[in-house]
Motif scaffolding. Structure first.
Motif, PDB file in Angstrom:
ATOM      1  N   CYS A 108       0.964  -1.165   0.014  1.00 15.99           N
ATOM      2  CA  CYS A 108      -0.107   0.071   0.560  1.00 15.99           C
ATOM      3  C   CYS A 108       0.647   1.068  -0.435  1.00 15.99           C
ATOM      4  N   ARG A 109       2.276   1.361   0.484  1.00 16.24           N
ATOM      5  CA  ARG A 109       2.990   1.944   0.629  1.00 16.24           C
ATOM      6  C   ARG A 109       3.353   2.701  -0.950  1.00 16.24           C
ATOM      7  N   PHE A 110       3.449   2.058  -2.062  1.00 18.39           N
ATOM      8  CA  PHE A 110       3.736   2.806  -3.219  1.00 18.39           C
ATOM      9  C   PHE A 110       2.839   3.455  -3.868  1.00 18.39           C
ATOM     10  N   LEU A 111       1.864   2.683  -3.419  1.00 20.30           N
ATOM     11  CA  LEU A 111       0.451   3.243  -4.584  1.00 20.30           C
ATOM     12  C   LEU A 111       0.255   4.695  -4.311  1.00 20.30           C
ATOM     13  N   PRO A 112      -0.117   5.526  -3.603  1.00 21.24           N
ATOM     14  CA  PRO A 112      -0.153   7.367  -3.946  1.00 21.24           C
ATOM     15  C   PRO A 112       0.461   7.539  -4.393  1.00 21.24           C
ATOM     16  N   ASP A 113       2.173   7.120  -5.229  1.00 22.75           N
ATOM     17  CA  ASP A 113       2.560   7.573  -5.873  1.00 22.75           C
ATOM     18  C   ASP A 113       1.653   7.192  -7.264  1.00 22.75           C
ATOM     19  N   LEU A 114       1.512   6.186  -7.708  1.00 22.20           N
ATOM     20  CA  LEU A 114       0.860   5.834  -9.015  1.00 22.20           C
ATOM     21  C   LEU A 114      -0.773   5.720  -8.836  1.00 22.20           C
ATOM     22  N   ILE A 115      -1.096   5.936  -8.567  1.00 21.61           N
ATOM     23  CA  ILE A 115      -2.546   6.317  -8.491  1.00 21.61           C
ATOM     24  C   ILE A 115      -3.195   7.778  -8.418  1.00 21.61           C
ATOM     25  N   ALA A 116      -2.074   8.406  -8.090  1.00 20.84           N
ATOM     26  CA  ALA A 116      -3.281   9.759  -7.633  1.00 20.84           C
ATOM     27  C   ALA A 116      -4.079  10.955  -8.651  1.00 20.84           C
ATOM     28  N   ASP A 117      -2.557  11.192  -9.886  1.00 22.14           N
ATOM     29  CA  ASP A 117      -3.607  11.326 -11.135  1.00 22.14           C
ATOM     30  C   ASP A 117      -4.595  10.805 -11.567  1.00 22.14           C
ATOM     31  N   LYS A 118      -4.884   9.398 -11.566  1.00 25.21           N
ATOM     32  CA  LYS A 118      -5.655   8.381 -12.283  1.00 25.21           C
ATOM     33  C   LYS A 118      -7.095   9.113 -11.564  1.00 25.21           C
ATOM     34  N   CYS A 119      -6.457   8.169  -9.777  1.00 27.67           N
ATOM     35  CA  CYS A 119      -7.750   8.565  -9.565  1.00 27.67           C
ATOM     36  C   CYS A 119      -8.490  10.036  -8.176  1.00 27.67           C
ATOM     37  N   LYS A 120      -7.432  10.590  -9.321  1.00 28.77           N
ATOM     38  CA  LYS A 120      -8.217  12.185  -8.013  1.00 28.77           C
ATOM     39  C   LYS A 120      -8.266  11.713  -7.044  1.00 28.77           C
ATOM     40  N   CYS A 121      -6.795  10.890  -7.009  1.00 27.33           N
ATOM     41  CA  CYS A 121      -6.468  11.259  -5.160  1.00 27.33           C
ATOM     42  C   CYS A 121      -6.241  12.936  -4.464  1.00 27.33           C
ATOM     43  N   ARG A 122      -7.686  13.251  -2.833  1.00 25.84           N
ATOM     44  CA  ARG A 122      -7.966  14.194  -2.704  1.00 25.84           C
ATOM     45  C   ARG A 122      -7.402  14.740  -1.200  1.00 25.84           C
ATOM     46  N   ASN A 123      -6.944  15.692  -0.689  1.00 27.54           N
ATOM     47  CA  ASN A 123      -6.957  15.879   0.748  1.00 27.54           C
ATOM     48  C   ASN A 123      -8.794  16.222   1.372  1.00 27.54           C
ATOM     49  N   GLU A 124      -8.506  15.276   2.143  1.00 27.62           N
ATOM     50  CA  GLU A 124     -10.665  15.731   2.775  1.00 27.62           C
ATOM     51  C   GLU A 124     -10.444  16.318   2.595  1.00 27.62           C
ATOM     52  N   SER A 125      -9.774  17.319   2.709  1.00 31.10           N
ATOM     53  CA  SER A 125      -9.883  18.737   3.465  1.00 31.10           C
ATOM     54  C   SER A 125     -10.947  19.939   2.779  1.00 31.10           C
ATOM     55  N   LEU A 126     -10.515  19.211   1.046  1.00 33.82           N
ATOM     56  CA  LEU A 126     -11.353  19.487  -0.191  1.00 33.82           C
ATOM     57  C   LEU A 126     -12.392  19.528  -0.339  1.00 33.82           C
ATOM     58  N   LEU A 127     -12.608  18.043   0.512  1.00 36.30           N
ATOM     59  CA  LEU A 127     -14.144  17.143  -0.003  1.00 36.30           C
ATOM     60  C   LEU A 127     -14.947  18.144  -0.243  1.00 36.30           C
ATOM     61  N   ARG A 128     -15.863  17.704  -1.080  1.00 34.32           N
ATOM     62  CA  ARG A 128     -17.617  18.821  -0.341  1.00 34.32           C
ATOM     63  C   ARG A 128     -18.468  17.333  -0.346  1.00 34.32           C
ATOM     64  N   PRO A 129     -19.142  18.411   0.341  1.00 35.42           N
ATOM     65  CA  PRO A 129     -19.842  16.704   1.155  1.00 35.42           C
ATOM     66  C   PRO A 129     -21.212  16.419   0.579  1.00 35.42           C
ATOM     67  N   ILE A 130     -21.346  14.825   0.714  1.00 30.90           N
ATOM     68  CA  ILE A 130     -22.738  14.291  -0.453  1.00 30.90           C
ATOM     69  C   ILE A 130     -23.350  13.825   0.819  1.00 30.90           C
ATOM     70  N   SER A 131     -24.509  13.104   0.514  1.00 36.20           N
ATOM     71  CA  SER A 131     -25.498  12.396   1.235  1.00 36.20           C
ATOM     72  C   SER A 131     -25.112  11.216   1.387  1.00 36.20           C
ATOM     73  N   PRO A 132     -25.352  11.019   2.411  1.00 36.11           N
ATOM     74  CA  PRO A 132     -24.340   9.687   2.891  1.00 36.11           C
ATOM     75  C   PRO A 132     -25.488   8.448   2.350  1.00 36.11           C
ATOM     76  N   THR A 133     -25.159   6.931   2.484  1.00 38.96           N
ATOM     77  CA  THR A 133     -25.014   6.373   1.684  1.00 38.96           C
ATOM     78  C   THR A 133     -24.981   5.220   2.547  1.00 38.96           C
ATOM     79  N   HIS A 134     -26.028   3.945   2.346  1.00 36.75           N
ATOM     80  CA  HIS A 134     -25.697   2.684   3.308  1.00 36.75           C
ATOM     81  C   HIS A 134     -24.473   2.710   3.646  1.00 36.75           C
ATOM     82  N   THR A 135     -24.271   1.753   4.532  1.00 32.58           N
ATOM     83  CA  THR A 135     -23.056   1.689   4.745  1.00 32.58           C
ATOM     84  C   THR A 135     -22.560   0.130   4.778  1.00 32.58           C
ATOM     85  N   PRO A 136     -21.980  -0.534   3.996  1.00 33.35           N
ATOM     86  CA  PRO A 136     -21.960  -2.660   3.307  1.00 33.35           C
ATOM     87  C   PRO A 136     -20.845  -2.787   5.684  1.00 33.35           C
ATOM     88  N   THR A 137     -20.748  -3.753   5.623  1.00 29.48           N
ATOM     89  CA  THR A 137     -20.121  -4.803   6.375  1.00 29.48           C
ATOM     90  C   THR A 137     -19.393  -5.593   5.890  1.00 29.48           C
TER      91      THR A 137
END
Length: 179
Positions: free
Chosen positions: A31-60
């Motif tokens: 997992c440690r090497f994934l951020p550099d590989l996926i940041a652009d493709k998966c549009k990784c964002r800092n949680e402080s920049l996220l806009r709120p969305i409606s909650p959905t169900h939580t699978p377990t």
């Protein structure tokens, strides 16, 4: 969502990759090497920049065995041992050419949570039945129940999903997939 491709590995949706990290299916050392590989493709964002969305169900994801039945398979998941069957040797190592060696318990969690595509899951029972000691749920002996870990939905409010104890964020700490 966006698709992540890595040589020698199956193509996977970024959201599925994130769920695999959060639930502990991806080993911490990988997992440690994934951020550099996926940041652009998966549009990784800092949680402080996220806009709120409606909650959905939580699978377990249920613990390996509760009482006298196999774990529940989520809507987009599968049983790697086959219907009505489950892994009983969680520590056994499953090896398949061209894929990383994985513990049977981790393989089962990946199937249950939908990380393994259904078309790949169909051929697994014949390959893992003996190694992972797949058993019919009617033959299982009851064990004491344990806590049930929860995988939060992709984004709730203005924060990234919670990382389980043995999990990781594939985007890096405080970051999450937005595509």
């Amino acid at each position: 969502g966006a698709l992540f491709e890595f040589p020698g590995q199956p193509t996977v949706q970024c959201g599925v990759l994130e769920r695999a990290g959060l639930s502990g299916v991806i080993p911490i050392n990988q997992c440690r090497f994934l951020p550099d590989l996926i940041a652009d493709k998966c549009k990784c964002r800092n949680e402080s920049l996220l806009r709120p969305i409606s909650p959905t169900h939580t699978p377990t994801i249920p613990p390996p065995l509760l009482g006298n039945s196999c774990p529940v398979v989520l809507e987009d998941g599968c049983s790697v041992c086959g219907p009505g069957m489950c892994v009983t040797d969680f520590g056994a190592l499953f090896e398949f050419p061209g894929q990383p060696t994985v513990q049977c318990g981790v393989l089962e969690r990946a199937g249950l949570s939908g990380v393994i595509p259904i078309n790949q899951c169909r051929f697994l029972p014949d390959l893992i039945a003996d190694k992972c000691k797949c058993r019919n749920e009617s033959l299982l002996r009851p064990i004491s129940p344990t806590h049930t870990p929860t995988i939060p939905p992709p984004l709730l409010g203005n924060s990234c999903p919670v990382v389980l104890e043995d999990g990781c964020s594939v985007c890096g700490p405080g970051m999450c997939v937005t595509d």
